[in-house]
Design a protein around this motif. Sequence first.
Motif, PDB file in Angstrom:
ATOM      1  N   VAL A  89       0.853  -1.181   0.000  1.00 35.60           N
ATOM      2  CA  VAL A  89       0.000   0.000   0.000  1.00 35.60           C
ATOM      3  C   VAL A  89       0.891   1.234   0.000  1.00 35.60           C
ATOM      4  O   VAL A  89       1.774   1.366   0.846  1.00 35.60           O
ATOM      5  CB  VAL A  89      -0.931   0.034   1.232  1.00 35.60           C
ATOM      6  CG1 VAL A  89      -1.715   1.342   1.274  1.00 35.60           C
ATOM      7  CG2 VAL A  89      -1.873  -1.155   1.231  1.00 35.60           C
ATOM      8  N   ASP A  90       0.639   2.128  -0.936  1.00 39.75           N
ATOM      9  CA  ASP A  90       1.335   3.417  -0.990  1.00 39.75           C
ATOM     10  C   ASP A  90       0.265   4.501  -0.926  1.00 39.75           C
ATOM     11  O   ASP A  90      -0.301   4.889  -1.946  1.00 39.75           O
ATOM     12  CB  ASP A  90       2.149   3.520  -2.282  1.00 39.75           C
ATOM     13  CG  ASP A  90       2.926   4.831  -2.362  1.00 39.75           C
ATOM     14  OD1 ASP A  90       3.760   4.965  -3.271  1.00 39.75           O
ATOM     15  OD2 ASP A  90       2.708   5.720  -1.522  1.00 39.75           O
ATOM     16  N   LYS A  91      -0.011   4.968   0.280  1.00 45.64           N
ATOM     17  CA  LYS A  91      -1.081   5.942   0.451  1.00 45.64           C
ATOM     18  C   LYS A  91      -0.732   7.276  -0.178  1.00 45.64           C
ATOM     19  O   LYS A  91      -1.619   8.011  -0.615  1.00 45.64           O
ATOM     20  CB  LYS A  91      -1.411   6.118   1.933  1.00 45.64           C
ATOM     21  CG  LYS A  91      -2.111   4.908   2.531  1.00 45.64           C
ATOM     22  CD  LYS A  91      -2.546   5.169   3.964  1.00 45.64           C
ATOM     23  CE  LYS A  91      -3.662   6.168   4.038  1.00 45.64           C
ATOM     24  NZ  LYS A  91      -4.100   6.419   5.426  1.00 45.64           N
ATOM     25  N   SER A  92       0.542   7.616  -0.231  1.00 38.63           N
ATOM     26  CA  SER A  92       0.931   8.908  -0.812  1.00 38.63           C
ATOM     27  C   SER A  92       0.592   8.949  -2.301  1.00 38.63           C
ATOM     28  O   SER A  92       0.254  10.000  -2.841  1.00 38.63           O
ATOM     29  CB  SER A  92       2.420   9.177  -0.596  1.00 38.63           C
ATOM     30  OG  SER A  92       3.204   8.190  -1.240  1.00 38.63           O
ATOM     31  N   SER A  93       0.658   7.791  -2.959  1.00 38.94           N
ATOM     32  CA  SER A  93       0.336   7.716  -4.387  1.00 38.94           C
ATOM     33  C   SER A  93      -1.065   7.202  -4.624  1.00 38.94           C
ATOM     34  O   SER A  93      -1.500   7.119  -5.778  1.00 38.94           O
ATOM     35  CB  SER A  93       1.334   6.793  -5.106  1.00 38.94           C
ATOM     36  OG  SER A  93       2.651   7.254  -4.959  1.00 38.94           O
ATOM     37  N   LYS A  94      -1.758   6.814  -3.566  1.00 39.51           N
ATOM     38  CA  LYS A  94      -3.097   6.236  -3.660  1.00 39.51           C
ATOM     39  C   LYS A  94      -3.066   5.030  -4.597  1.00 39.51           C
ATOM     40  O   LYS A  94      -3.824   4.957  -5.596  1.00 39.51           O
ATOM     41  CB  LYS A  94      -4.124   7.272  -4.124  1.00 39.51           C
ATOM     42  CG  LYS A  94      -4.315   8.434  -3.150  1.00 39.51           C
ATOM     43  CD  LYS A  94      -5.528   9.263  -3.550  1.00 39.51           C
ATOM     44  CE  LYS A  94      -5.709  10.465  -2.668  1.00 39.51           C
ATOM     45  NZ  LYS A  94      -4.663  11.477  -2.822  1.00 39.51           N
ATOM     46  N   TYR A  95      -2.187   4.100  -4.260  1.00 42.52           N
ATOM     47  CA  TYR A  95      -1.903   2.983  -5.155  1.00 42.52           C
ATOM     48  C   TYR A  95      -1.655   1.749  -4.307  1.00 42.52           C
ATOM     49  O   TYR A  95      -0.879   1.798  -3.355  1.00 42.52           O
ATOM     50  CB  TYR A  95      -0.636   3.342  -5.954  1.00 42.52           C
ATOM     51  CG  TYR A  95      -0.251   2.408  -7.063  1.00 42.52           C
ATOM     52  CD1 TYR A  95       0.681   1.394  -6.844  1.00 42.52           C
ATOM     53  CD2 TYR A  95      -0.775   2.573  -8.337  1.00 42.52           C
ATOM     54  CE1 TYR A  95       1.065   0.559  -7.865  1.00 42.52           C
ATOM     55  CE2 TYR A  95      -0.386   1.741  -9.377  1.00 42.52           C
ATOM     56  CZ  TYR A  95       0.531   0.739  -9.142  1.00 42.52           C
ATOM     57  OH  TYR A  95       0.913  -0.086 -10.161  1.00 42.52           O
ATOM     58  N   ILE A  96      -2.342   0.645  -4.634  1.00 42.48           N
ATOM     59  CA  ILE A  96      -2.082  -0.599  -3.918  1.00 42.48           C
ATOM     60  C   ILE A  96      -1.776  -1.698  -4.917  1.00 42.48           C
ATOM     61  O   ILE A  96      -2.229  -1.642  -6.074  1.00 42.48           O
ATOM     62  CB  ILE A  96      -3.243  -1.011  -2.991  1.00 42.48           C
ATOM     63  CG1 ILE A  96      -4.475  -1.447  -3.790  1.00 42.48           C
ATOM     64  CG2 ILE A  96      -3.597   0.131  -2.048  1.00 42.48           C
ATOM     65  CD1 ILE A  96      -5.561  -2.081  -2.898  1.00 42.48           C
TER      66      ILE A  96
END
Lengths: 111, 114
Positions: free
Chosen positions: A65-72
């Motif tokens: 999960v990469d919340k800064s990029s809004k990408y999982i």
Amino acid sequence: QKEVEQDPGPLSVPEGAIVSLNCTYSNSAFQYFMWYRQYSRKGPELLMYTYSSGNKEDGRFTAQVDKSSKYISLFIRDSQPSDSATYLCAMSANAGNMLTFGGGTRLMVKP
Amino acid sequence: DSGVTQTPKHLITATGQRVTLRCSPRSGDLSVYWYQQSLDQGLQFLIQYYNGEERAKGNILERFSAQQFPDLHSELNLSSLELGDSALYFCASSVGVSDNEKLFFGSGTQLSVL
């Protein structure tokens, strides 16, 4: 535009390949992230559950999960024909909230 | 097998009709959720019940209603059916009211409105 976007595929890979499945989302309030596997004519089955950012590993499966990029992402190592299914990402802002699902990616692992 | 039982597996009906879908949760689970899965909308949350009480509502149409009975089984009622209501309807259950990570889905009811 949908809140959760997922490439529908199909994604076709040879047996033994590393598979990468991804979702992007727009709601920054999401903090619970899940991956479900759905076989044809069956209900979704929970594979991975992650809270907030970071990685989680379970056997051949790794969720990122990469919340800064809004990408999982979901990685499947040493893919098997039995992994052939539709993979759905799901997320929610709070525990107990309704889940928002991606449209699913169909994966085919060829022997 | 998830332990969640849905009946019937398939339902074929005509526009304007009313149908009832039934769900029995896993033993010990108090929460029941209903989801609709269609090709264009994906899997969408409809409604949640916890121990007989409505807990959360999603994109559920006014023509649709649900309830959870004292024995914890749930029914989803769909009325004045339209062609666009054709979809796979899933029931899921969990022990508590905040168990995102412990949601178990049934095999679904395939509804075809002709």
